[in-house]
Design a protein around this motif. Structure first.
Motif, PDB file in Angstrom:
ATOM      1  N   ALA A 182      10.584   5.036  17.253  1.00 21.74           N
ATOM      2  CA  ALA A 182       9.294   5.483  17.781  1.00 21.74           C
ATOM      3  C   ALA A 182       8.147   4.612  17.283  1.00 21.74           C
ATOM      4  N   LEU A 183       8.351   3.933  16.157  1.00 22.82           N
ATOM      5  CA  LEU A 183       7.294   3.097  15.592  1.00 22.82           C
ATOM      6  C   LEU A 183       7.106   1.790  16.359  1.00 22.82           C
ATOM      7  N   ALA A 184       7.983   1.489  17.291  1.00 26.62           N
ATOM      8  CA  ALA A 184       7.885   0.235  18.031  1.00 26.62           C
ATOM      9  C   ALA A 184       6.606   0.144  18.846  1.00 26.62           C
ATOM     10  N   VAL A 185       6.015   1.283  19.200  1.00 25.88           N
ATOM     11  CA  VAL A 185       4.800   1.264  20.033  1.00 25.88           C
ATOM     12  C   VAL A 185       3.527   1.097  19.216  1.00 25.88           C
ATOM     13  N   ILE A 186       3.629   1.107  17.883  1.00 28.74           N
ATOM     14  CA  ILE A 186       2.442   0.932  17.055  1.00 28.74           C
ATOM     15  C   ILE A 186       1.888  -0.481  17.252  1.00 28.74           C
ATOM     16  N   PRO A 187       0.627  -0.618  17.665  1.00 28.17           N
ATOM     17  CA  PRO A 187       0.050  -1.949  17.897  1.00 28.17           C
ATOM     18  C   PRO A 187       0.013  -2.780  16.610  1.00 28.17           C
ATOM     19  N   PRO A 188       0.112  -4.101  16.722  1.00 29.95           N
ATOM     20  CA  PRO A 188       0.133  -4.987  15.545  1.00 29.95           C
ATOM     21  C   PRO A 188      -1.048  -4.775  14.595  1.00 29.95           C
ATOM     22  N   LYS A 189      -2.260  -4.635  15.121  1.00 30.06           N
ATOM     23  CA  LYS A 189      -3.432  -4.476  14.255  1.00 30.06           C
ATOM     24  C   LYS A 189      -3.358  -3.188  13.447  1.00 30.06           C
ATOM     25  N   ARG A 240      -0.531  -1.694  12.575  1.00 29.77           N
ATOM     26  CA  ARG A 240       0.537  -1.895  11.587  1.00 29.77           C
ATOM     27  C   ARG A 240      -0.020  -2.532  10.310  1.00 29.77           C
ATOM     28  N   GLU A 241      -0.946  -3.461  10.485  1.00 30.56           N
ATOM     29  CA  GLU A 241      -1.514  -4.163   9.330  1.00 30.56           C
ATOM     30  C   GLU A 241      -2.277  -3.223   8.402  1.00 30.56           C
ATOM     31  N   LEU A 242      -2.776  -2.125   8.945  1.00 35.61           N
ATOM     32  CA  LEU A 242      -3.577  -1.190   8.157  1.00 35.61           C
ATOM     33  C   LEU A 242      -2.747  -0.051   7.565  1.00 35.61           C
ATOM     34  N   ALA A 243      -1.472   0.034   7.950  1.00 38.53           N
ATOM     35  CA  ALA A 243      -0.616   1.121   7.477  1.00 38.53           C
ATOM     36  C   ALA A 243      -0.236   0.924   6.013  1.00 38.53           C
ATOM     37  N   ALA A 244      -0.033   2.026   5.331  1.00 36.46           N
ATOM     38  CA  ALA A 244       0.410   2.000   3.931  1.00 36.46           C
ATOM     39  C   ALA A 244       1.569   2.966   3.763  1.00 36.46           C
ATOM     40  N   ARG A 245       2.564   2.567   3.016  1.00 35.70           N
ATOM     41  CA  ARG A 245       3.720   3.425   2.733  1.00 35.70           C
ATOM     42  C   ARG A 245       3.481   4.182   1.433  1.00 35.70           C
ATOM     43  N   ARG A 246       3.890   5.437   1.410  1.00 35.97           N
ATOM     44  CA  ARG A 246       3.729   6.266   0.219  1.00 35.97           C
ATOM     45  C   ARG A 246       5.010   7.037  -0.029  1.00 35.97           C
ATOM     46  N   ASP A 247       5.595   6.862  -1.196  1.00 37.42           N
ATOM     47  CA  ASP A 247       6.767   7.649  -1.578  1.00 37.42           C
ATOM     48  C   ASP A 247       6.321   9.060  -1.945  1.00 37.42           C
ATOM     49  N   THR A 248       7.158  10.032  -1.632  1.00 42.64           N
ATOM     50  CA  THR A 248       6.801  11.430  -1.845  1.00 42.64           C
ATOM     51  C   THR A 248       7.830  12.143  -2.705  1.00 42.64           C
ATOM     52  N   GLU A 249       7.377  13.147  -3.444  1.00 38.07           N
ATOM     53  CA  GLU A 249       8.242  13.954  -4.305  1.00 38.07           C
ATOM     54  C   GLU A 249       8.121  15.424  -3.922  1.00 38.07           C
ATOM     55  N   THR A 250       9.191  16.167  -4.098  1.00 40.29           N
ATOM     56  CA  THR A 250       9.206  17.589  -3.757  1.00 40.29           C
ATOM     57  C   THR A 250       8.069  18.333  -4.446  1.00 40.29           C
ATOM     58  N   GLY A 251       7.349  19.126  -3.654  1.00 44.91           N
ATOM     59  CA  GLY A 251       6.245  19.917  -4.183  1.00 44.91           C
ATOM     60  C   GLY A 251       4.898  19.226  -4.124  1.00 44.91           C
ATOM     61  N   GLU A 252       4.895  17.930  -3.830  1.00 46.42           N
ATOM     62  CA  GLU A 252       3.644  17.180  -3.755  1.00 46.42           C
ATOM     63  C   GLU A 252       2.827  17.625  -2.547  1.00 46.42           C
ATOM     64  N   MET A 253       1.495  17.650  -2.706  1.00 43.99           N
ATOM     65  CA  MET A 253       0.593  18.000  -1.614  1.00 43.99           C
ATOM     66  C   MET A 253      -0.011  16.720  -1.047  1.00 43.99           C
ATOM     67  N   ALA A 275       9.462   9.450   2.092  1.00 42.41           N
ATOM     68  CA  ALA A 275       8.339   8.520   2.222  1.00 42.41           C
ATOM     69  C   ALA A 275       7.589   8.807   3.511  1.00 42.41           C
ATOM     70  N   VAL A 276       6.304   8.516   3.496  1.00 31.40           N
ATOM     71  CA  VAL A 276       5.472   8.640   4.693  1.00 31.40           C
ATOM     72  C   VAL A 276       4.677   7.354   4.880  1.00 31.40           C
ATOM     73  N   LEU A 277       4.237   7.125   6.107  1.00 26.71           N
ATOM     74  CA  LEU A 277       3.284   6.070   6.406  1.00 26.71           C
ATOM     75  C   LEU A 277       1.917   6.706   6.623  1.00 26.71           C
ATOM     76  N   ARG A 278       0.882   6.042   6.132  1.00 31.83           N
ATOM     77  CA  ARG A 278      -0.498   6.506   6.326  1.00 31.83           C
ATOM     78  C   ARG A 278      -1.230   5.505   7.203  1.00 31.83           C
ATOM     79  N   PHE A 279      -1.810   6.006   8.290  1.00 35.68           N
ATOM     80  CA  PHE A 279      -2.630   5.179   9.170  1.00 35.68           C
ATOM     81  C   PHE A 279      -4.073   5.689   9.097  1.00 35.68           C
ATOM     82  N   PHE A 327      -6.626   4.499  14.036  1.00 37.16           N
ATOM     83  CA  PHE A 327      -5.624   5.106  14.915  1.00 37.16           C
ATOM     84  C   PHE A 327      -6.265   5.502  16.245  1.00 37.16           C
ATOM     85  N   ARG A 328      -7.446   6.130  16.168  1.00 34.19           N
ATOM     86  CA  ARG A 328      -8.156   6.530  17.387  1.00 34.19           C
ATOM     87  C   ARG A 328      -8.552   5.310  18.213  1.00 34.19           C
ATOM     88  N   ALA A 329      -8.989   4.270  17.541  1.00 37.77           N
ATOM     89  CA  ALA A 329      -9.393   3.045  18.238  1.00 37.77           C
ATOM     90  C   ALA A 329      -8.207   2.424  18.963  1.00 37.77           C
TER      91      ALA A 329
END
Length: 216
Positions: free
Chosen positions: A12-19, A21-34, A96-100, A105-107
């Motif tokens: 599903a991530l294939a449709v994310i535009p290149p620009k 993608r450059e702004l995305a950040a990966r974040r590892d997550t732990e159980t119970g984290e908000m 893990a999650v990605l943050r955009f 994202f709206r743009a």
């Protein structure tokens, strides 16, 4: 970030535009984290790469109700066009999650037709799931909610739980005591067969859904 590997595991991530993608950040997550709390300012759009995230609201009597559960893909879409998040986002399973960035994202949606169309398809799919969830929570009895869940979330009358009974109770909008009590009764009267995490609607008994009852 290795987008080729990400897209291989999450097509599903294939449709994310290149620009974007450059702004995305990966974040590892732990159980119970908000990831965020009800009322927090909406800054990011999240995508679950691995693990499980639940959107939770707490009732006046202190019971948690699961509004959405995501094991892959975007979540909290209902907050997208608002200024704040409408639920708490709790990590149920590490991953893990990605943050955009929300503004970017709206743009991207405004300028990229392929991305926008894919987003609309995603929203339509989530709307169907949300309607089923709302229909289930509107049922009066614990028995009705359990059977509705099996029929709507399972296949051929069988659902395999990937969560604890207590977590399932929250998703059904029940106390865990009500869930355990109802499962025991439905198993005893032949409505359900329970084999560890597999819950099976039995064909041994013709079921007549109850019209009254308490879900608490």
């Amino acid at each position: 970030m290795d987008w080729e590997a990400l897209i291989e595991s999450q097509p599903a991530l294939a449709v994310i535009p290149p620009k974007l993608r450059e702004l995305a950040a990966r974040r590892d997550t732990e159980t119970g984290e908000m990831l965020f709390r009800l009322g927090d300012r909406l800054r990011d759009i999240f995508y679950v790469v691995a693990g499980e995230i639940r959107l939770v609201r707490r009732t006046r009597n202190g019971m948690d109700i699961v509004m959405q559960r995501s094991r892959g893909g975007f979540f909290a879409e209902a907050s997208f066009n608002t200024k704040v998040y409408h639920c708490d986002a709790v990590v149920a399973r590490p991953g893990a999650v990605l943050r955009f960035p929300a503004q970017a994202f709206r743009a991207a949606l405004a300028t990229d037709v392929v991305f926008r169309n894919a987003w609309l398809v995603h929203l339509a799919h989530e709307l169907l799931k949300s309607r089923a969830r709302c229909e289930r929570l509107g049922l009066k009895s614990a028995e009705q909610r359990i059977i509705h869940y099996i029929e709507s979330e399972g296949a051929d009358g069988i659902v395999t739980l990937s969560e604890s009974r207590k977590a399932w109770a929250a998703e059904l909008g029940l106390t865990h005591e009500a869930l355990y009590r109802t499962l025991r009764r439905l198993q005893a009267d032949g409505t359900l067969d329970i084999d560890a995490d597999r819950i099976i609607l039995s064909r041994r008994k013709k079921r007549t859904p109850p019209v009254t009852g308490s879900a608490s």
